[in-house]
Design an enzyme around this catalytic site. Structure first.
Site, PDB file in Angstrom:
ATOM      1  CB  SER A  11      -0.888   0.008   1.243  1.00  0.00           C
ATOM      2  OG  SER A  11      -1.388   1.321   1.433  1.00  0.00           O
ATOM      3  CG  HIS A  36      -3.860  -1.544  -1.525  1.00  0.00           C
ATOM      4  ND1 HIS A  36      -4.985  -2.315  -1.773  1.00  0.00           N
ATOM      5  CD2 HIS A  36      -4.209  -0.698  -0.533  1.00  0.00           C
ATOM      6  CE1 HIS A  36      -5.961  -1.949  -0.962  1.00  0.00           C
ATOM      7  NE2 HIS A  36      -5.525  -0.962  -0.196  1.00  0.00           N
ATOM      8  CG  ASP A  38      -5.086   2.563   0.843  1.00  0.00           C
ATOM      9  OD1 ASP A  38      -6.019   1.748   0.780  1.00  0.00           O
ATOM     10  OD2 ASP A  38      -3.952   2.256   1.257  1.00  0.00           O
ATOM     11  CG  MET A  40      -8.284   7.231   2.374  1.00  0.00           C
ATOM     12  SD  MET A  40      -7.379   7.276   3.927  1.00  0.00           S
ATOM     13  CE  MET A  40      -6.572   5.681   3.887  1.00  0.00           C
ATOM     14  CG  HIS A  69      -9.276   0.210  -0.307  1.00  0.00           C
ATOM     15  ND1 HIS A  69      -8.660   0.031   0.921  1.00  0.00           N
ATOM     16  CD2 HIS A  69     -10.607   0.178  -0.043  1.00  0.00           C
ATOM     17  CE1 HIS A  69      -9.565  -0.094   1.865  1.00  0.00           C
ATOM     18  NE2 HIS A  69     -10.764   0.004   1.310  1.00  0.00           N
ATOM     19  CG  MET A  71     -11.218   3.290   2.168  1.00  0.00           C
ATOM     20  SD  MET A  71      -9.612   3.330   2.982  1.00  0.00           S
ATOM     21  CE  MET A  71      -8.562   3.396   1.556  1.00  0.00           C
ATOM     22  CG  MET A 140     -11.476  -2.639   5.190  1.00  0.00           C
ATOM     23  SD  MET A 140      -9.918  -2.311   4.344  1.00  0.00           S
ATOM     24  CE  MET A 140      -9.025  -1.345   5.565  1.00  0.00           C
ATOM     25  N   GLY A 145      -8.731   4.335   7.072  1.00  0.00           N
ATOM     26  CA  GLY A 145      -8.450   5.765   7.205  1.00  0.00           C
ATOM     27  C   GLY A 145      -6.974   6.063   7.358  1.00  0.00           C
ATOM     28  N   GLY A 147      -2.733   4.349   7.703  1.00  0.00           N
ATOM     29  CA  GLY A 147      -1.782   3.252   7.722  1.00  0.00           C
ATOM     30  C   GLY A 147      -1.219   3.087   9.131  1.00  0.00           C
ATOM     31  N   GLY A 148      -0.534   1.992   9.366  1.00  0.00           N
ATOM     32  CA  GLY A 148       0.192   1.813  10.610  1.00  0.00           C
ATOM     33  C   GLY A 148      -0.649   1.477  11.835  1.00  0.00           C
ATOM     34  CG  ASP A 178      -6.090  -2.733   3.277  1.00  0.00           C
ATOM     35  OD1 ASP A 178      -5.006  -2.452   3.799  1.00  0.00           O
ATOM     36  OD2 ASP A 178      -6.761  -1.920   2.601  1.00  0.00           O
ATOM     37  N   GLY A 179      -4.793  -4.076   6.362  1.00  0.00           N
ATOM     38  CA  GLY A 179      -4.725  -3.344   7.620  1.00  0.00           C
ATOM     39  C   GLY A 179      -3.951  -4.081   8.693  1.00  0.00           C
ATOM     40  N   GLY A 200       1.298  -1.953   4.100  1.00  0.00           N
ATOM     41  CA  GLY A 200       1.825  -0.602   3.906  1.00  0.00           C
ATOM     42  C   GLY A 200       3.048  -0.395   4.757  1.00  0.00           C
TER      43      GLY A 200
HETATM   44  C1  DX5 Z   1      -6.199   1.709   5.639  1.00  0.00           C
HETATM   45  C2  DX5 Z   1      -5.786   1.411   4.215  1.00  0.00           C
HETATM   46  C3  DX5 Z   1      -4.701   0.441   4.143  1.00  0.00           C
HETATM   47  C4  DX5 Z   1      -3.406   0.911   4.784  1.00  0.00           C
HETATM   48  C5  DX5 Z   1      -2.641  -0.298   5.224  1.00  0.00           C
HETATM   49  O1  DX5 Z   1      -7.320   2.491   5.645  1.00  0.00           O
HETATM   50  O2  DX5 Z   1      -6.888   0.893   3.485  1.00  0.00           O
HETATM   51  O3  DX5 Z   1      -4.460  -0.009   2.806  1.00  0.00           O
HETATM   52  O4  DX5 Z   1      -2.607   1.665   3.925  1.00  0.00           O
HETATM   53  O5  DX5 Z   1      -1.513   0.141   5.923  1.00  0.00           O
HETATM   54  P1  DX5 Z   1      -0.828  -0.791   7.032  1.00  0.00           P
HETATM   55  O6  DX5 Z   1      -0.374  -2.026   6.321  1.00  0.00           O
HETATM   56  O7  DX5 Z   1       0.265   0.049   7.541  1.00  0.00           O
HETATM   57  O8  DX5 Z   1      -1.890  -1.100   8.060  1.00  0.00           O
HETATM   58 ZN    ZN Z   2      -6.449  -0.123   1.519  1.00  0.00          ZN
END
Ligand code: DX5
Ligand code: ZN
Length: 225
Positions: A11, A36, A38, A40, A69, A71, A140, A145, A147-148, A178-179, A200
């Site tokens: 990601s 990937h 994201d 948002m 993706h 969102m 999910m 929303g 990463g990390g 994912d997540g 990510g």
């Molecule tokens: C979260 C995103 C994910 C995110 C994953 O809302 O949809 O794709 O970037 O990041 P990590 O792997 O750091 O949780």
């Molecule tokens: Zn995602």
């Protein structure tokens, strides 16, 4: 049904946005299968990221499939633009689509693979009717929303449950997670039934992308003695 080979989808949310093209090319060279992306909207999720122009820009710097993706509320009004921009997968949230069947058809009509995703609190049962139409199901394992974040433990049961639903329906849909996926939990995520791992921070915060991608890919095969 035979399970697909495990795919790794970094990601880019966790990459340096100032050097995104370079980051994408680095993970491609390091063995990534998909990129990937994201999207948002600051409304469906409390964060803002990128739109179709970024997908178009990334399309020019990588041959890998772009796994987009969405969102966002009302993704229907942007499907055409994301398809034109070069998305290979467009994944929409059940929670954001009152006419999910129409949305999925509209994605597929544009020769883009259609993904359907669920927030952590949304029941797997909401997939039952749409499953035969979907090319991808995304579970999910964090609230979307950012990463990390940390992987939500109950996601393991949900992944196993959706794996069972996909197999029972003899669906060809890939199961993506994912997540919060990292080297510690990847093996359990795959054993629960994932075909595609999004990662990510686990990849972009690591010192060696190739090694991390390789370890994620082979984690479920590791024998512990
Ligand atoms: C979260 C995103 C994910 C995110 C994953 O809302 O949809 O794709 O970037 O990041 P990590 O792997 O750091 O949780
Ligand atoms: Zn995602």
């Amino acid at each position: 049904m035979t399970r697909s080979e495990l795919l790794i989808a970094p990601s880019v949310l966790s990459a340096d946005f100032g050097r995104l093209a370079e980051a994408v090319q680095q993970v491609e060279a390091a063995g990534a299968d998909w990129i990937h992306v994201d999207v948002m909207d600051g409304h469906f999720v409390p964060n803002l990221t990128v739109g179709p122009p970024m997908v178009e820009a990334l399309r020019k710097v990588t041959k890998l499939p772009l796994d987009v993706h969405l969102m966002m509320t009302n993704p229907d009004s942007f499907i055409e633009e994301f398809a034109e921009a070069g998305a290979n997968y467009l994944t929409v949230h059940v929670e954001a689509c009152p006419h999910l069947h129409r949305t999925v058809q509209s994605i597929k009509e544009r020769h883009v693979k259609a993904g359907v995703t669920l927030n952590p609190a949304t029941s797997a049962t909401t997939l039952e009717e749409i499953l035969p139409e979907a090319d991808l199901i995304l579970i999910m394992s964090v609230n979307p929303g950012f990463g990390g974040q940390s992987f939500i433990e109950t996601s393991f049961q949900k992944i196993a449950r959706v794996r069972h639903m996909i197999d029972q329906a003899k669906s060809r849909a890939l199961l993506e997670v994912d997540g919060g996926v990292n080297l510690e939990n990847a093996s359990r995520v795959v054993k629960a039934g994932a075909d595609v791992l999004v990662a990510g921070s686990a990849i972009f915060n690591s010192a060696d992308f190739a090694q991390t991608i390789h370890q994620l890919r082979t984690s479920s095969q590791t024998v512990t003695v």
